[in-house]
Design an enzyme around this catalytic site. Structure first.
Site, short mmCIF file in Angstrom:
data_model
loop_
_atom_site.label_atom_id
_atom_site.label_comp_id
_atom_site.label_asym_id
_atom_site.label_seq_id
_atom_site.Cartn_x
_atom_site.Cartn_y
_atom_site.Cartn_z
CD GLU A 117 -2.36 1.18 2.99
OE1 GLU A 117 -1.28 0.94 4.00
OE2 GLU A 117 -3.44 1.79 3.17
CD GLU A 165 -5.56 4.88 5.63
OE1 GLU A 165 -6.06 4.59 4.55
OE2 GLU A 165 -5.05 3.91 6.41
N1 CDT Z 1 -2.94 1.45 6.45
C1 CDT Z 1 -3.98 0.71 7.34
O1 CDT Z 1 -5.14 0.89 6.72
N2 CDT Z 1 -3.41 0.87 8.41
C2 CDT Z 1 -4.31 0.36 9.43
C3 CDT Z 1 -3.95 0.64 10.99
C4 CDT Z 1 -5.14 0.65 11.68
S1 CDT Z 1 -5.19 1.77 13.01
C5 CDT Z 1 -5.52 3.26 12.36
C6 CDT Z 1 -4.51 -1.27 9.49
O2 CDT Z 1 -5.46 -1.89 9.53
O3 CDT Z 1 -3.39 -2.03 9.63
#
Ligand code: CDT
Length: 332
Positions: free
Chosen positions: A52, A148
């Site tokens: 990603e 995000e």
């Molecule tokens: N990039 C991404 O989606 N990371 C999330 C972090 C979750 S905490 C805000 C994940 O689920 O790994």
């Protein structure tokens, strides 16, 4: 050669990346991707899977007052001048790839996107992240932000693509924690799901989960693969990125749920597995024959099944949960 094209056994590389710092330029990053692609070619890969947001640092960890100040993190065309060398090299080597990046459309929409590129360098699929984690407001109490929900709009669907001699789907990072992701892909016949991730080890809303990040990562990738009879390739951007530790442990998971290949560092690293797409039918044609054994008519009755014996407080929580699936309230 002809036999290779007909084969349902692919060689797939999970191309984990080490950190990308703020100062790293796009051409420098693309050079790293090209190096991983060449390693993949040397290992006989048909497909190399990058993570990603593989072109930049994970910029949602910082707040900006004006979104336009972050425009340089987004791609407005694909391929663009900086990414074209990757496409050219893929075509030259005859190796396909999956790439995550931030997309800014001509209409001004911003997405967390992944594309699937065939061995001839053509884009055969594009996916925009559905489950956007984190928050949309600046929350200074956090050691770092996870914005995000500020930087991206949510995508609106999971599709599959006829590619690499099979049925290929994509999901992005947080999507992998949701069973619906795999099931919606599985219901469309997905045999190979490609999932890039950037997972901070520290989870500010509940630090008790920090020590479990690696366990939860493999738990969801492996159960998603097994319960839907598909191969799953989970690929990290890992290591210490701008002071934020990101989980590695990229893995290629078989339809049995077993880990077929695993990265063991936090840097740029390729884990390779022979991916026999015909193994999927061993599960989707037997124990997980969806058409034969699923009971969608029962699943749809869930709300009606809640009887008066449910205590009022529990009932309120359940109702709240159902409502919040339409309009999310809490933000992690
Ligand atoms: N990039 C991404 O989606 N990371 C999330 C972090 C979750 S905490 C805000 C994940 O689920 O790994």
């Amino acid at each position: 050669c002809e036999e290779r094209t007909m084969s349902r056994v692919l060689t797939v590389g999970a191309a984990q990346m080490g950190p990308i710092q703020l100062a790293d330029t796009r051409p420098e990053v693309v050079e790293r991707l090209v190096a991983l692609l060449r390693s993949g070619a040397a290992a006989g890969c048909d497909l190399v899977v990058f993570p990603e947001l593989a072109l930049t640092t994970f910029f949602p960890r910082w707040w900006v007052d004006d979104l336009a100040d972050a425009d340089h993190f987004y791609e407005t065309e694909m391929p663009g001048p900086d990414t074209r060398p990757l496409f050219d090299e893929a075509r030259r080597l005859g190796v396909g790839f999956h790439l995550g990046y931030a997309e800014l459309t001509s209409a001004g929409h911003r997405y967390n996107t992944a594309i699937l590129v065939e061995r001839d360098g053509s884009i055969v699929g594009r996916y925009r992240k559905v489950h956007l984690p984190g928050h949309s407001e600046h929350e200074p109490w956090r050691a770092f932000q996870h914005l995000e929900r500020y930087y991206f709009e949510a995508g609106d669907g999971f599709a599959v693509h006829a590619a690499f001699g099979g049925v290929v789907g994509m999901a992005i990072c947080n999507d992998r924690r949701w069973p619906e992701t795999y099931r919606v892909l599985g219901l469309q016949g997905c045999e190979l799901a490609l999932i890039g991730y950037n997972t901070p080890i520290h989870y500010a809303p509940d630090p008790a989960q920090d020590r479990l990040q690696g366990f939860h990562n493999h738990l969801v990738l492996q159960s998603g693969a097994y319960q839907n009879g598909m191969w799953v390739v989970g690929v990290a951007k890992a290591g210490e990125e701008e002071g934020c530790a990101l989980l590695g442990e990229s893995a290629i998971i078989a339809p049995s749920g077993e880990i077929a290949a695993l990265c063991t560092t936090d840097g740029d690293e390729l884990a390779v597995a022979e991916v026999d797409l015909d193994l999927c039918a061993g599960y989707t044609g037997t124990l997980f024959d969806f058409h034969r054994y699923r009971r969608p008519e029962v699943y749809g009755r869930i709300t009606a099944q809640r009887g008066p014996e449910v205590p009022a407080g529990v009932r309120a929580a359940l109702d709240d949960n159902v409502e919040s699936s339409a309009e999310p309230k809490g933000e992690g």
